[in-house]
Design a protein around this motif. Structure first.
Motif, mmCIF file in Angstrom:
data_model
loop_
_atom_site.group_PDB
_atom_site.id
_atom_site.type_symbol
_atom_site.label_atom_id
_atom_site.label_comp_id
_atom_site.label_asym_id
_atom_site.label_seq_id
_atom_site.Cartn_x
_atom_site.Cartn_y
_atom_site.Cartn_z
ATOM 1 N N PHE A 301 0.834 -1.202 0.000
ATOM 2 C CA PHE A 301 0.000 0.000 0.000
ATOM 3 C C PHE A 301 0.867 1.250 0.000
ATOM 4 O O PHE A 301 0.586 2.225 -0.706
ATOM 5 N N ALA A 302 1.947 1.260 0.765
ATOM 6 C CA ALA A 302 2.864 2.407 0.799
ATOM 7 C C ALA A 302 3.461 2.663 -0.579
ATOM 8 O O ALA A 302 3.579 3.818 -1.019
ATOM 9 N N ALA A 303 3.829 1.597 -1.289
ATOM 10 C CA ALA A 303 4.394 1.743 -2.635
ATOM 11 C C ALA A 303 3.339 2.285 -3.603
ATOM 12 O O ALA A 303 3.639 3.132 -4.459
ATOM 13 N N PHE A 304 2.098 1.825 -3.456
ATOM 14 C CA PHE A 304 0.991 2.324 -4.275
ATOM 15 C C PHE A 304 0.795 3.824 -4.056
ATOM 16 O O PHE A 304 0.652 4.591 -5.020
ATOM 17 N N LEU A 305 0.806 4.253 -2.796
ATOM 18 C CA LEU A 305 0.638 5.672 -2.484
ATOM 19 C C LEU A 305 1.754 6.520 -3.100
ATOM 20 O O LEU A 305 1.499 7.612 -3.621
ATOM 21 N N ALA A 306 2.970 6.031 -3.045
ATOM 22 C CA ALA A 306 4.103 6.776 -3.605
ATOM 23 C C ALA A 306 3.927 6.961 -5.111
ATOM 24 O O ALA A 306 4.187 8.058 -5.649
ATOM 25 N N ARG A 307 3.480 5.926 -5.793
ATOM 26 C CA ARG A 307 3.261 6.030 -7.246
ATOM 27 C C ARG A 307 2.145 7.021 -7.555
ATOM 28 O O ARG A 307 2.255 7.819 -8.504
ATOM 29 N N GLU A 308 1.070 6.987 -6.774
ATOM 30 C CA GLU A 308 -0.047 7.900 -6.997
ATOM 31 C C GLU A 308 0.384 9.352 -6.783
ATOM 32 O O GLU A 308 0.015 10.246 -7.556
ATOM 33 N N ARG A 309 1.178 9.597 -5.743
ATOM 34 C CA ARG A 309 1.625 10.972 -5.473
ATOM 35 C C ARG A 309 2.528 11.482 -6.593
ATOM 36 O O ARG A 309 2.417 12.639 -7.010
ATOM 37 N N ASP A 310 3.403 10.641 -7.084
ATOM 38 C CA ASP A 310 4.290 11.047 -8.182
ATOM 39 C C ASP A 310 3.471 11.411 -9.425
ATOM 40 O O ASP A 310 3.716 12.445 -10.068
ATOM 41 N N LYS A 311 2.514 10.572 -9.760
ATOM 42 C CA LYS A 311 1.719 10.800 -10.966
ATOM 43 C C LYS A 311 0.909 12.086 -10.876
ATOM 44 O O LYS A 311 0.944 12.925 -11.793
ATOM 45 N N TRP A 312 0.185 12.262 -9.767
ATOM 46 C CA TRP A 312 -0.705 13.414 -9.673
ATOM 47 C C TRP A 312 0.036 14.710 -9.371
ATOM 48 O O TRP A 312 -0.459 15.791 -9.707
ATOM 49 N N THR A 313 1.214 14.627 -8.786
ATOM 50 C CA THR A 313 2.032 15.835 -8.621
ATOM 51 C C THR A 313 2.387 16.405 -9.984
ATOM 52 O O THR A 313 2.308 17.627 -10.209
ATOM 53 N N THR A 314 2.768 15.542 -10.914
ATOM 54 C CA THR A 314 3.099 15.977 -12.275
ATOM 55 C C THR A 314 1.894 16.627 -12.945
ATOM 56 O O THR A 314 2.007 17.694 -13.573
ATOM 57 N N VAL A 315 0.714 16.004 -12.811
ATOM 58 C CA VAL A 315 -0.494 16.527 -13.455
ATOM 59 C C VAL A 315 -0.896 17.860 -12.852
ATOM 60 O O VAL A 315 -1.183 18.820 -13.585
ATOM 61 N N VAL A 316 -0.930 17.955 -11.526
ATOM 62 C CA VAL A 316 -1.361 19.178 -10.855
ATOM 63 C C VAL A 316 -0.419 20.340 -11.171
ATOM 64 O O VAL A 316 -0.873 21.455 -11.473
ATOM 65 N N LYS A 317 0.875 20.099 -11.137
ATOM 66 C CA LYS A 317 1.828 21.165 -11.450
ATOM 67 C C LYS A 317 1.716 21.584 -12.901
ATOM 68 O O LYS A 317 1.783 22.770 -13.228
ATOM 69 N N GLY A 318 1.554 20.603 -13.792
ATOM 70 C CA GLY A 318 1.452 20.908 -15.218
ATOM 71 C C GLY A 318 0.214 21.735 -15.537
ATOM 72 O O GLY A 318 0.235 22.587 -16.434
#
Length: 324
Positions: A301-318
């Motif tokens: 679950f921790a690894a899943f959360l890390a992947r989700e944060r990386d993905k949506w950080t890119t989208v939100v900043k973009g």
């Protein structure tokens, strides 16, 4: 001196581990509280109460649901991040509170990566890409071609800024370099109604709302955003199958504890929650909510959360998404 410090650190680590194991042996010895950052009656509240009932039976102590709505669920999340890490106060979190909220709100008062101990991923929900049936497209690639031919003229709707349909649409724009316009509404129902009426041309919507309309022919479904097809709509391809490489998105619901909660207690909670997900009552309710149950370890679950944060950080900043 260096050796002495290393031995001291090792001794302290062993003492902490032993303390955690001892606490887990008697845990729980009193009521457990699950905080939900949303109002009673919604999907998060329903899931919290359902899981709470199963945990009460499994762990032998009352599990109480405490609703603290506001600011996209971040008010409740902040309260948990500041709570004692003893396993007696938990958060029923989701994509908003554990990933999106801290990215789009200026002051949430907690760091989701540092403030919580991942306990259990309850389930995930895919979204459906739906279009107005009058739109001359019957596939994702045809929608992409039309968006490029009519640059700046196609609109997509959502339930508001920062909601999953909005951010999935922004990811669609960014990945494919499309010029389409976001139109936010005040609810998912209004967002879907806009696609039905033709006010907007497409949207990435929750299947609990949109799938019945797809089945009725009121809107046209083009794809699901998960990496596997939906059991409820197996005829619809995934976005990847439809021709958009590496395009996946799921919303999730999960349980976390305050950071520092002993690993042994986290493990005990994880096992109890995963067991509850196998019950017919819980499984049937999750299907009605269009949620795919997940039974994974805290580490997964921790690894899943890390992947989700990386993905949506890119989208939100973009996309430059920010909510005051």
């Amino acid at each position: 001196m260096i050796l002495r410090r290393a031995l001291l650190c090792a001794a302290l680590a062993l003492a902490c581990a032993a303390s955690g194991m001892a606490a887990a042996q008697t845990y729980p010895s009193k009521a457990i509280r699950i905080v939900v950052g949303f109002s009673p009656g919604g999907p998060a509240d329903v899931m919290a109460r359902l899981i709470g009932q199963r945990l009460t039976a499994t762990l032998g102590q009352p599990v109480v649901v405490d609703n603290r709505p506001g600011a996209g669920g971040t008010i409740g999340a902040r309260a948990i991040a500041e709570s004692d890490p003893d396993g007696y106060t938990l958060l029923l979190g989701n994509t908003s509170t554990l990933v999106i909220g801290p990215l789009i709100y200026r002051q949430v008062g907690y760091d989701p990566a540092k403030g919580f101990a991942p306990v259990a991923l309850l389930g995930t929900t895919s979204n459906l890409l739906i279009v107005n049936p009058a739109l001359p497209v019957k596939s994702v690639l045809e929608l992409i071609a039309l968006a490029r031919a009519r640059a700046g003229k196609l609109n997509f709707s959502s339930a508001g800024i920062g909601t999953p349909p909005h951010l999935i649409g922004e990811m669609f724009k960014q990945r494919l370099k499309l010029d389409v316009v976001h139109v936010p509404y005040k609810s998912g129902g209004l967002s879907v109604a806009a696609v039905v009426s033709g006010e907007t041309q497409f949207s990435f919507e929750n299947p609990a709302v949109s799938l019945p309309l797809v089945q009725a022919g009121t809107v046209r479904g083009l794809a699901v955003t998960n990496d596997v097809r939906s059991t409820q709509a197996p005829e619809l391809p995934t976005m990847i199958e439809a021709g958009v490489p590496d395009f996946t998105s799921v919303s999730f619901t999960a349980v976390v504890a305050p950071a520092g909660t002993p690993a042994a207690i986290v493990g005990k909670l994880n096992a109890a929650i995963n067991e509850s997900l196998t019950s017919p009552e819980v499984g049937g309710t999750l299907v009605k909510l269009s949620v795919d149950a997940k039974r994974i370890t805290p580490e997964e679950f921790a690894a899943f959360l890390a992947r989700e944060r990386d993905k949506w950080t890119t989208v939100v900043k973009g996309a430059g998404v920010q909510v005051e």
